[in-house]
Structures are given as C-alpha cells and as structure tokens.
Enzyme design. Structure first.
Site, PDB file in Angstrom:
ATOM      1  CB  CYS A   5     -82.866   8.649  43.010  1.00  0.00           C
ATOM      2  SG  CYS A   5     -81.868  10.121  42.799  1.00  0.00           S
ATOM      3  CG  ASP A  23     -73.164  28.917  65.023  1.00  0.00           C
ATOM      4  OD1 ASP A  23     -72.913  27.738  64.803  1.00  0.00           O
ATOM      5  OD2 ASP A  23     -74.241  29.341  65.468  1.00  0.00           O
ATOM      6  CB  CYS A  66     -77.593   9.248  43.386  1.00  0.00           C
ATOM      7  SG  CYS A  66     -78.783  10.171  44.319  1.00  0.00           S
ATOM      8  CB  CYS A 110     -38.488   4.506  59.574  1.00  0.00           C
ATOM      9  SG  CYS A 110     -36.785   4.251  60.028  1.00  0.00           S
ATOM     10  CB  CYS A 155     -34.802   8.028  60.882  1.00  0.00           C
ATOM     11  SG  CYS A 155     -34.732   6.741  59.636  1.00  0.00           S
ATOM     12  CG  ASP A 183     -71.147  31.398  60.559  1.00  0.00           C
ATOM     13  OD1 ASP A 183     -72.035  31.899  59.840  1.00  0.00           O
ATOM     14  OD2 ASP A 183     -70.888  31.803  61.704  1.00  0.00           O
ATOM     15  CG  ASP A 214     -71.242  35.264  61.950  1.00  0.00           C
ATOM     16  OD1 ASP A 214     -71.738  35.880  60.992  1.00  0.00           O
ATOM     17  OD2 ASP A 214     -71.907  34.745  62.865  1.00  0.00           O
TER      18      ASP A 214
END
Lengths: 856, 65
Positions: free
Chosen positions: A27, A732, A30, A99, A96, A736, A534
């Site tokens: 919208c 989880d 935004c 590089c 190396c 979480d 948790d």
C-alpha cells in the site's frame, strides 16, 4: 567498465538514480516507509518508490556514505526486501588469501552486488546481486579484469559435482606434472651444485657441477613450472595488486638472474662462478610447487562431505504406475507417486509409508546410529537405506525439496560464507605481502650499507649446506638476504587455513545431522557462554503425561482406570494424557455411562451406577469431598511442577492423578554436559515460577526465566547479551523464531527433514538435546582447528623472518638459503593440510560416549 | 590523462628518485659499479612493487570520486 556500473559511482554525479526492486509492499504507507528508510541513509539526496513497478529510484549525493549494502540494510530494517538473486561462480587461478580479496573486491565494486564471498578451497564466488543493475557478464568482466579465470556459473547437483571434480583433477594433474619436472631436475641440480663437497666427487661426475650444464637444467624449471608465478604476478601488478605469486617470482627471478650473470659474466661482481644459485632457483620453484600441489589435493579432500552427501542421492526408483512396477530415474518421481522399496535399497525420495514394515538406516542424514523402525504412516527420508523388510510409500517431497537436497544446499551455502576470524586473516594476509616487500627493501639497505661492512666474513655459509659465500660482494650478499626475506615471509597457507577448516567442520557436523547455516554461525557457536533452552517441547516432551498416581482405599491401577474412564471423551490435553497413561499400562478404558464436562473445574462421569468426579480442589469443595488426607501429597506434587487432579467416587476421595509435561530422556544429561563444558544453562518459559523452578531443579538448570510471554523471549535474550554474554537460544524453529534470530547462535531443534523452513543459525535434524552438545563440540573443535591452522600458516614464517633477515649472521656467519626458506614455506602448507585432514576422523566426545554405550 | 597513466607516473617517479638517491649515496662510498647499478635496479624494482598497490587504487578512487 562503464562508470554507472560502479557501486561507488552510481548516482554520484547526479545523473543516473539507482534503481532497486523492492518486495513486500502492499500500500501507499509501505511506499512512504521505504522512501523514509532510504532517505534516512546518509548520502541519499532523494528516494522515490513506485508501488506498481515495485521499484525505488535512489539519488545519491555522497557515494562514500550511501553504498548499496547500506541501502539494502535500511530497506530490510523496515521490514521489506530488496529483490536479489544469487549465483555461484567458479573462479580459476586463485592461489592465496590475497587472490580472494582481489576477486571479492572486484565483485563488490560492481553496482548492484550486495554480497560477494569467495571461498578459496572450493574456488567459488557466491554473489548476491540486484538483477537489472548488474549481471553475469559484469561478473565475468570484473573477475577477468583482476587477472583470474571466470569458469562459468556453478550448477547444482551431480553434474556440477562431476564438472568440479574434473576441473580439480585437471589442476592436480597440472601441478603434479610441474612437481615431477621441477623435482626431477631440481635434485640433479642440487647434486651437481654440491658435487665438489663431502663424498660426492667420488660418485658424481665433475661435469655435473659445470655452470653451463646447471644453466641448461635450471632454465626449463624457471620458465616451465615456474612460469605461472611470473605471469600471475605480472597480471596482478598491472592492476595494482600484489599476491603471493609476486613473492615467488621475485625470489626465483632474482636467484636465477644472479646465477645467469655469474655464469656468463663471472667478472660482473656478483660473486663470480662460485656464487651461482641455480639450485636456489630450482629448489625454490620445486618447494613452492609442492605447496601448490598439496593445496590442490586438500581442496578436493575438504569438500568430501558434500560429495558424500551428493553420492547418497539415489539414481533409480521403483514406481507403481497403473498397478505395474516401473523403474524410473529418481528425478522423474513425482509427488503422490507410489514407490516400492526392497531390502538393501536406497529410498529414492522423501515420503510416507503406506504399506509394509521395515527398519531404515538413517545415520547418513540424522547421525542416528541405530536403524529406525518404519510402519504405515511413518515418514521416510530419501537417501537413507532400507534394511530389512519391503514397503510401499507415497512420495511427499521430490527433487530440490527433499531433505537431502535441502541439506546439501544448506551445507554448500555455509561453505561459501566467511567466519569473522577469516576476514581478519584475509586482511592481514593482504597487507602482509606489501609489508614483506617493504621489509625486504629495508633489509637490503641495511646489509648493503651497514651489515656487510661490519660482519661479512669470507667463511660465510648457507645454513645446512657446505656452500661458501666467499666470492660474494656487497650487492650479492645484500640481495641474497633480501630475497630470502621475501620467500621466508610468504604466508602462502593462510588462504587455506580457515576455509578448509570450516568446510571440514560443517561437513563433519552434517554427518551428525547438525547443520550450520554459515561459518559465522560456526564461530559464534564455538564462542558461546550461555545456552538458553525453551522449556515446552525442547527440554520437555511438549505433551503432558501421567507421572504419579496416589490411591486411597483402592489400588493405584483402579484410581487411574476410573480417571481414564471419566476422561475418555474429554478433549482437554490433561484428560487425553490420563487416557493415554492408562492405555500405556495395558488396561482397557471402557466408556462411561454418562459424562459431563465442568468447564474450568473437571469432569463428572457415571460408571456402573457410581459417580466419578475428576478435577481440581474447587470442584471437590463444591461437591463437599473432603481432601484432608490427600493434601500433603497434592502439595508435594505441585511443588514438583505437576498438576494434581483429584479423583472422588460417590462423594468419597479416591486418590490423585498427577500430570506433567515430562522431561525428554536426554535433557538432564545434556545440561550436565554443557555445565561440564563450562557453559551457563538457562531455561525460558511462560510457566509460573513454581512450575518453572521445579522443572529447572529436575534438569539441573541454574538460571530460570519464568513467566515470559512468547513475544518477550527475544528481549530476554537481548538482556543476557547486554551483560556481555554470548548467548545461544535452543528452541522450536517456528515458535521461537524471534528469539533464535536474536541469539548469537539460534539452535533450532528437531526440525525433522524440512530444514529449509527453519530459522536459526544451527539446525538440528533430530529432536535430541545431546546434539546441542555435539554442535558446540564440533564448533569448538573447528575453531580450534582454524586457530591452529592460522598458527601454522603464520607461525613458521613469522618466526623465521628474523633468521632470514640475517639476525644470526653476526654470531654464526650463516644465512638461510632461499631454498631452505621455501622448504619452511612448504612445511607450513603441509602442516595446515595435515591438520585439517585430522577433522575427518573427529567424533564429538558426546557421540564417542554414545557409540561406546551402544557397543557395550 | 587516465588514472593508470597518472598512477604509473607517480610510482615510477618515486621509485626512480629512490633508486637515484641510492645511487648517489653509493658514489660517496667504496662500491663497485655492479653494486651501485645492481642495487639501484633492485631498489627501483622493490620500490615499484611496494608503491604500485598503494598508488593505483588511490589514484583510481581520486579520479573516480
């Protein structure tokens, strides 16, 4: 390259505003938010967002301040996405750490590139970019412009693997050929050079010491195998870039040039014919090529984990079509296809068993050593091996969506990221080369003007050789020391040290079902100080179960049976737990004659003419059931964090059924292990303090964050971080997610096979807390390996620089020869290689204990 | 003038000056001509190697910015 293509030049002249695709806008508000975010970036003069085209036009007044990553970050921070794409490019000729910096720098300089990370061992560049602003052609141009080979985009899957293996094999063969030529000729040159010494005059013909003979043997080495160093260093220098090749080229070139001058113009003052360093030029080249060869071999070995995973992908599948068994390519299997698997066969795709029974070895995906039993309704994972019986299953995930494909992708992506420690190492290596040349210049001036006059002795020798430096003049001597400093200082193994360890570590972790999403996740996991678990579903099983039964005047079995009958039709989780608990003891739970739920209190049921009440104190009080005899037990159970439910029959107390969310089998052991490893362990939960404390006591956790609402978990993590602690959150991956994202290391546990959906930095395929311990152990071991590798890479050279610069010369009249310096350099490469390969046999200690238990 | 030419003028110029200074100093001492010329060339070469990566990006940035 066009001016408008450069990141630092985009819009700098107010001519071409930067166009950025923005995703997630719905919208006008935004639009205003994104515009505001872009305008807030210092150096942005204007930003206009078009909702319809989903594009932002950004005018930049100060390109130093407003670069693309800053703009992308600003858009991200307000909750929108900049539409980016990712490609992986195969880059050749990188040797190396410097590089790596050159290629990354060239790619990042392009306007539209938001991220570019180069991995030296895999020879790949992972590039994230904004399509439309920049494209593959620009990447090719940028890479070639700094002197490296654009070898095309990396494809996914087995074809890419074959191509990559072919390219790697080609490089190994090239370096092997160089190695054979340089060592075969180099050894002859060495024998020829030392022909007049020791016992050699008796066994080696004198012509081998002839300088012209040595010239003809050395020249093919310098211009054959050694040619690559001159070409590569010149390509870099033309663009203002220095790398290890330059050190080699200067060293080899100087040694060879002096030898040639002393051979053909012995009176030129460089020490004459007795000071030809053909063996230095030859052996220097030989040792450097030995290092290159070892690097090429190591690169292949460290990506073995990915190769092993890819090899797991089955090629064929038996599909049932129209009742007929048809063998098709595994890629042709479609979702909902019915497949047949026989004993000993690999399961081709992910699916769900519809018929049959078997045990499946899932160790290659989950790390679980014991085969898992599969029956109707169980999930099977593509790539795992069916052991005993035959079964049919329905395909649920195919192609790129299978667990195995997702795991391969995740591990590959992790291997193209950079650990913070590597960024420092790369920076140091990048500046080191320049510093070495400056040091070499200083050393030359010192020995030319001061050192030679003060300490030079005609008896001087090169360390570990009988070679005298009698004829060497001031220039020859100062040049010899200067060249030695160049060669001895070269940290050529730095480029391999970190990425090879990260590849080995992430690959090893994947073998145990532990997926690190990047090298940074690996490093932060290794540095953890606090692990927060948790509670529900992580430390506990996440579903309540019956823990205790207290009976008055009848058996515990009878009390449980009455409670189960009363709750049989209940949909309450506690009621379901009681019914499950009763069935688990083998009893038949009959239907009640009548049932009534009393919301917030419990249930009332009628059975064989008796009234059974099940519920809390309030229900018992309402029905005048005296609980005096049961209260001490009820309080004890509640103190342990359990929910006590009273049972009464015909108005008389019958007992208590206690229900609680029980701990997983491994919770207490995992916490104990973490404590043993010196970590603090905390628990976070929305439960009240009493229940939380009770669980924490059982499991041995010392810090409890109770009564935390799900949305506040992230801020609790933040609080711990504010105390200066490195925090892991284990939970989880879906519920979480914010806390996992906030933590230094978010560990998503028990993701099962859908690893791609998981948030968090570390993903554990299995629902086993011991894997948290294993993840930290693998991460710590990898970080230890990285540090050791960096020690080997820098250590030798740094320690040898003072000796190379002639520090010991005033006391012993001996200097390090360039070839000895090259030997030290090759040794550091060899040490890094061997050290990294140690990871192949590594088993996390926690797994070792389990394996021993399983064997016992 | 392009950035690379300006850069080359700078690093070659500074290295040349350094080599000439070296040469001038050696004239005051008892050195052979080989040492004087060889040393000057070595200083010139190392000077260029040290200066090129320092000068080129700076000049490019200066010209680009």
């Amino acid at each position: 390259m066009g001016e408008t293509k450069r990141a630092d030049g985009v819009g700098a002249h107010g001519r071409a505003p930067l166009q950025m695709p923005i995703r997630g806008m719905t919208c006008a508000s935004c639009v205003a938010t994104v515009e505001g975010a872009l305008k807030s970036v210092p150096g942005v003069s204007a930003a206009v967002v078009n909702l319809a085209s989903e594009k932002a036009a950004v005018e930049i007044s100060d390109p130093q301040k407003a670069n693309l990553p800053e703009l992308v970050k600003a858009v991200h921070e307000v909750g929108y996405e900049v539409g980016t794409e990712k490609v992986t490019i195969s880059v050749g000729d990188m040797t190396c750490a410097s590089c790596v910096e050159h290629v990354e720098g060239a790619l990042r300089e392009l306007a539209g590139v938001t991220r570019a990370v180069v991995n030296l061992p895999t020879e790949r560049a992972a590039v994230e970019y904004i399509p439309g602003l920049v494209g593959v052609a620009d990447f090719r141009h940028a890479i070639e412009d700094v002197g490296y080979k654009f070898q095309g985009l990396v494809e996914e899957g087995a074809a890419a693997l074959d191509r990559e293996r072919e390219a790697r094999q080609k490089e190994i063969s090239r370096q092997r050929r160089n190695l054979i030529i340089s060592w075969a000729l180099g050894l002859v040159i060495m024998v020829g050079t030392f022909q007049p010494y020791w016992f050699l005059p008796r066994v080696v013909p004198a012509f081998m010491n002839n300088k012209i003979f040595l010239f003809f043997l050395t020249t093919p080495i310098v211009f054959g195998p050694g040619r690559q160093f001159f070409i590569n260093s010149w390509n870099g220098l033309k663009r203002g870039l220095t790398d290890m090749n330059l050190l080699y080229a200067t060293g080899i070139g100087a040694a060879y040039l002096i030898a040639v001058i002393n051979t053909f113009f012995p009176d030129a003052g460089f020490g004459g014919r007795e000071a030809t360093f053909y063996e230095a030029a030859a052996l220097l080249t030989a040792f450097i090529i030995l290092g290159r060869y070892l690097e090429a071999v190591t690169r292949g070995r460290t990506s073995e984990a990915i190769r092993r995973l890819m090899k797991l992908q089955p090629k064929r599948a038996r599909v049932l079509r129209d009742g007929q068994e048809v063998e098709v390519a595994a890629e042709e299997v479609q979702i909902d296809d019915l497949l047949l698997v026989r004993p000993g066969e690999a399961i081709p795709v992910d699916g769900m068993v519809t018929e049959g029974y078997s045990s499946v070895d899932q160790s290659m995906i989950t790390g679980e050593s014991i085969p898992v039993e599969k029956k109707g309704g169980d999930e099977v994972i593509g790539g795992t091996i069916n052991k005993t019986g035959a079964f049919r299953f329905r395909a649920t995930r195919v192609g790129k969506d299978t667990a195995l494909a997702q795991i391969i992708k995740l591990v590959e992506e992790a291997q193209t990221t950079k650990a913070p420690i590597q960024k420092i190492a790369d920076k140091v290596a990048g500046h080191f080369i320049l510093g070495v040349h400056a040091l070499s210049l200083a050393v030359f001036l010192f020995w030319f003007f001061v050192g030679f006059g003060l300490w030079f002795s005609p008896e001087s020798r090169l360390i570990l050789t009988p070679y005298m430096l009698t004829g060497l003049g001031v220039f020859g001597f100062a040049l010899l020391v200067s060249v030695t400093v160049l060669v001895i200082s070269c940290p050529c193994a730095v480029g391999l040290a970190t990425p090879s360890a990260v590849m080995a570590g992430t690959g090893k972790a994947a073998e145990y079902g532990i997926l690190f999403k990047g090298a940074d996740a690996l490093e932060s996991t290794a540095r953890l100080q606090v692990v927060i678990f948790d509670k529900t579903g992580t430390l506990t099983k996440g579903e309540p179960s019956v823990t205790d039964v207290v009976a008055v005047g009848r058996s515990e079995q009878e009390v449980l049976r009455l409670a189960a009958v009363a709750e049989k039709n209940s949909e309450h989780p506690l009621g379901e737990a009681i019914v499950r608990g009763a069935r688990a003891t083998g009893m038949e739970v009959q239907d009640a004659d009548g049932f009534e739920a009393i919301p917030g209190h419990g249930v009332e049921a009628r059975l064989n003419g008796r009234t059974v009440l099940l519920g809390n104190r309030r229900l018992m009080a309402q029905r005048n059931v005296s609980l005096d005899g049961l209260m001490p037990q009820a309080e004890r159970l509640e103190g342990e964090g359990k929910t006590a439910m009273f049972v009464a029959v015909d108005g008389q107390p019958a007992g208590i059924v206690a229900v609680a969310d029980t701990l997983k089998e491994t919770s207490a052991q995992a916490v104990k292990e973490l404590h043993r490893m010196g970590l603090q362990v905390a628990m976070i939960t929305g439960d009240n303090r009493r229940t939380a404390d009770a669980i924490a006591r059982q499991v041995g956790i010392d810090r409890v964050l109770a009564e935390v609402l799900p949305e506040d978990k992230a801020s609790e993590v933040k609080k711990l971080q504010a105390e200066g602690l490195k925090v892991a959150m284990v939970g989880d991956g879906i519920n979480d997610a914010p806390a996992l994202a906030q933590a230094d290391s978010g560990i998503a546990i028990g993701s099962g096979t859908d690893v791609a959906k998981e948030t968090g930095h570390v993903i554990l395929v299995k629902d086993d807390l011991m894997d948290v311990v294993a993840a930290i152990q693998v991460a710590r071991q990898t970080l230890r390996l990285i540090k050791q590798n960096l020690g080997w890479a820098f250590g030798y050279n740094t320690a040898a620089i003072p000796i190379g610069a002639g520090l010991l010369y005033p006391f012993f009249s001996q200097v390090v020869s360039p070839e000895l310096a090259a030997l030290l350099m090759a040794t550091s490469s060899l040490s890094v290689t061997m050290n990294t390969l140690r990871m192949r046999g590594y088993i996390p200690p926690i797994r070792r204990a389990r394996l021993a238990e399983a064997k016992a | 003038m392009s950035a690379s030419v300006i850069g080359a003028v700078i690093y070659l110029g500074i290295s040349l000056v350094a080599a000439l200074v070296f040469f001038a100093i050696t004239l005051a001492g008892d050195y052979t001509w080989v040492a004087r010329i060889g040393g000057s060339l070595w200083i010139f070469m190392l000077g260029n190697i040290v200066l090129m990566p320092l000068v080129i990006p700076r000049v490019k940035r200066w010209r680009g910015g």
